[in-house]
Design a protein around this motif. Structure first.
Motif, PDB file in Angstrom:
ATOM      1  N   TYR A 100       0.940  -0.714   0.256  1.00 14.41           N
ATOM      2  CA  TYR A 100       0.035  -0.331   0.634  1.00 14.41           C
ATOM      3  C   TYR A 100       0.863   1.108  -0.118  1.00 14.41           C
ATOM      4  O   TYR A 100       0.697   2.258  -0.438  1.00 14.41           O
ATOM      5  N   LEU A 101       1.629   0.984   1.066  1.00 13.38           N
ATOM      6  CA  LEU A 101       2.934   2.478   1.007  1.00 13.38           C
ATOM      7  C   LEU A 101       3.625   2.341  -0.829  1.00 13.38           C
ATOM      8  O   LEU A 101       3.602   3.556  -1.047  1.00 13.38           O
ATOM      9  N   VAL A 102       4.271   1.617  -0.652  1.00 14.48           N
ATOM     10  CA  VAL A 102       4.753   1.717  -2.168  1.00 14.48           C
ATOM     11  C   VAL A 102       4.371   2.020  -3.105  1.00 14.48           C
ATOM     12  O   VAL A 102       4.653   2.793  -4.080  1.00 14.48           O
ATOM     13  N   ASP A 103       2.563   1.102  -3.473  1.00 15.36           N
ATOM     14  CA  ASP A 103       2.062   1.536  -4.426  1.00 15.36           C
ATOM     15  C   ASP A 103       1.660   3.202  -4.579  1.00 15.36           C
ATOM     16  O   ASP A 103       1.226   4.204  -5.357  1.00 15.36           O
ATOM     17  N   LEU A 104       0.549   4.074  -3.172  1.00 15.15           N
ATOM     18  CA  LEU A 104       0.285   5.125  -3.099  1.00 15.15           C
ATOM     19  C   LEU A 104       0.335   5.738  -2.082  1.00 15.15           C
ATOM     20  O   LEU A 104       0.289   6.510  -2.365  1.00 15.15           O
ATOM     21  N   GLY A 105       1.521   5.957  -1.610  1.00 11.72           N
ATOM     22  CA  GLY A 105       2.264   6.751  -0.724  1.00 11.72           C
ATOM     23  C   GLY A 105       2.949   7.792  -1.363  1.00 11.72           C
ATOM     24  O   GLY A 105       3.728   7.542  -2.307  1.00 11.72           O
TER      25      GLY A 105
END
Length: 387
Positions: A100-105
Motif C-alpha cells: 500500500y505504501l509503495v503503490d500509494l504513498g
C-alpha cells in the motif's frame, strides 16, 4: 516436493531463511506461544537478514526485487517449523502494509515509514474490519472528518493482526457520508498519535503468539498529509490490492499443508501398531496418496497464480479461486493428517495439533471463502450473459 517455479537465486535465499529461522525463530516458538507475543528482536533480526521489504525499492531501504516467489520461499520455511504466527505477522507487513505504501504513498510518506518497516524497527498493521463490518467493507462506521487542514478520526476496528505491536496502522474510514464505496479513504496513523488507543489483546483459537487487537480512535487528529492515496478512493485502493493479500493467504495454505504432510508422512513410518509401521496399512497409504495428489494439484494452481502476479496479470477472480480452493484444501489436509496421528495428534506437543488450530482462520480472513465464491460466480454469470 520440488518446485520448478524456483531458480537458484530462490534456493540460495532459502538457505539464508533457514539460517535465520534456526537462530531466531525455532528456539523461541514455544515461549512465544505461551506468552502470546513475539519478541520485537525477531522483527529487527528479520530486517537485518533482508527478509522484510524485499520488493521495496532500494532507495527506501528494501531489496528492490518485486518477485513474489521470495515471499513463498519464506512461507514454506516458516511453515516447516510451525512458525505460523510469525508468518502471519510478516505477511501483513510485506503483503499488505508495505505494498500500500509503495503503490500509494507520497515520497515523504515512503521516506518516513518504508526504511523502518524494511529493517524491522517498525511494525505495520492494516485496519479495515469492524465489529459490524467484516467482509462487507461498505458497512464500516469509522469516520474521518475534515477540520481545517486536519482530519479527525473517530471509530474502532477489530481483529487487527499486529495491532498490539504496531507502530503505524493503515486505516480505512468514511470521509463522505452517504457516498457508499465512493466515500471512503485510507489514512496512515502513527500509534503514538493522541487519541489512538489499543483495546484488549484478543485470545484466539490458533496463531497464539501473533497479536490480534481491538483498536480505537477517539477524536484522533491527523494532519492532511496522513491521507494515503486519493480522497474518496479508499475502497477502490483496497479492491485493487486485495488480490495480493489473497495470494499471501493462498501461499500460506500450500506451505502449511505441505509441512503437515511431511510431518505426517514421517510419523506414519515411525509409529508402529499391530507389529508394523502404520504406513504399511493400505488405508493409511491411500490417505497419504490422496493428500500428496491434492498437494500437487494445489501447488500447480498456486504456481500459475504466482506467475500471473509477478507479471501484473493476476485478476480478482484468479486470486479468489486460489484463496478459496487452497485454504479449503489446507484445512482438509491438516484434518486428515491429525487423524493419522491418532491420539497424539490432539496433543499440543505435536506440531500437527497447533497446525490444525492455525489453519482454521485461512478460509475466513482476507474475505471469507463464501465471498470468494461470490466473486467467481459473478464473473461466470457476467461472461455467460455476454455470450
Amino acid at each position: 516436493m520440488k518446485r520448478s517455479i524456483y531458480d537458484q537465486d530462490h534456493e540460495d535465499f532459502r538457505s539464508s531463511v533457514k539460517a535465520f529461522i534456526a537462530k531466531h525463530i525455532t528456539p523461541n516458538i514455544e515461549r512465544w506461544d505461551s506468552e502470546g507475543f513475539i519478541d520485537r528482536d525477531a522483527w529487527t533480526a528479520a530486517g537485518e537478514a533482508g527478509l522484510l521489504g524485499i520488493s521495496v525499492p532500494g532507495e527506501y531501504g528494501g531489496g528492490g526485487i518485486p518477485d513474489f516467489r521470495f515471499r513463498t520461499v519464506q512461507m514454506e520455511e516458516f511453515a516447516a517449523v510451525g512458525a505460523n504466527s510469525f508468518n502471519a505477522g510478516t505477511s501483513v507487513q510485506d503483503d499488505l502494509v508495505i505494498p500500500y505504501l509503495v503503490d500509494l504513498g507520497t515520497h515523504e510518506q515512503k521516506q518516513r515509514w518504508l526504511p523502518s518497516l524494511c529493517d524491522g524497527t517498525a511494525i505495520g498493521a492494516m485496519a479495515m474490519t469492524e465489529p459490524g463490518a467484516g467482509s462487507d467493507l461498505q458497512g464500516i462506521r469509522t469516520t474521518a472528518t475534515r477540520d481545517g487542514d486536519d482530519w479527525v478520526l473517530q471509530g474502532s476496528k477489530i481483529f487487527i493482526t499486529n495491532g498490539i505491536a504496531a507502530d503505524v496502522v493503515i486505516v480505512l474510514a468514511k470521509t463522505t457520508h452517504g457516498a457508499g464505496s465512493r466515500g471512503m479513504s485510507l489514512f496512515l496513523v502513527p500509534t503514538t498519535a493522541p487519541g489512538f488507543r489499543r483495546g484488549r489483546k484478543l485470545e484466539k483459537l490458533g496463531l497464539r503468539s501473533n497479536d490480534t487487537a481491538e483498536l480505537f480512535f477517539d477524536d484522533l487528529r491527523l494532519p492532511a498529509d496522513s491521507l494515503l492515496g486519493h480522497e474518496g478512493k479508499g475502497f477502490v485502493h483496497v479492491m485493487e490490492r486485495l488480490p495480493r493479500e489473497r495470494m499471501s493467504i493462498a501461499a500460506t495454505a500450500v506451505a502449511a499443508a505441505a509441512a503437515a504432510f511431511e510431518w505426517t508422512r514421517t510419523y506414519c513410518f515411525e509409529r508402529h501398531a499391530f507389529g508394523q509401521p502404520i504406513g504399511n496399512f493400505q488405508a493409511t497409504r491411500f490417505t497419504l496418496a490422496e493428500i500428496a495428489t491434492d498437494l500437487e494439484a494445489g501447488t500447480s494452481l498456486l504456481d500459475r497464480a504466482t506467475v500471473l502476479l509477478n507479471a501484473g496479470e493476476l485478476s480478482a477472480v484468479d486470486a479468489a479461486q486460489a484463496k478459496y480452493w487452497l485454504s479449503d484444501m489446507h484445512n482438509k489436509i491438516v484434518d486428515r493428517c491429525l487423524q493419522l496421528h491418532g491420539g497424539y495428534g490432539y496433543m499440543l506437543e505435536y506440531p500437527i495439533a497447533k497446525a490444525y488450530a492455525d489453519a482454521r482462520i485461512l478460509p475466513i480472513y482476507g474475505g471469507t471463502n463464501e465471498i470468494m465464491k461470490e466473486i467467481i460466480g459473478r464473473d461466470i454469470a457476467a461472461r455467460t450473459r455476454s455470450q
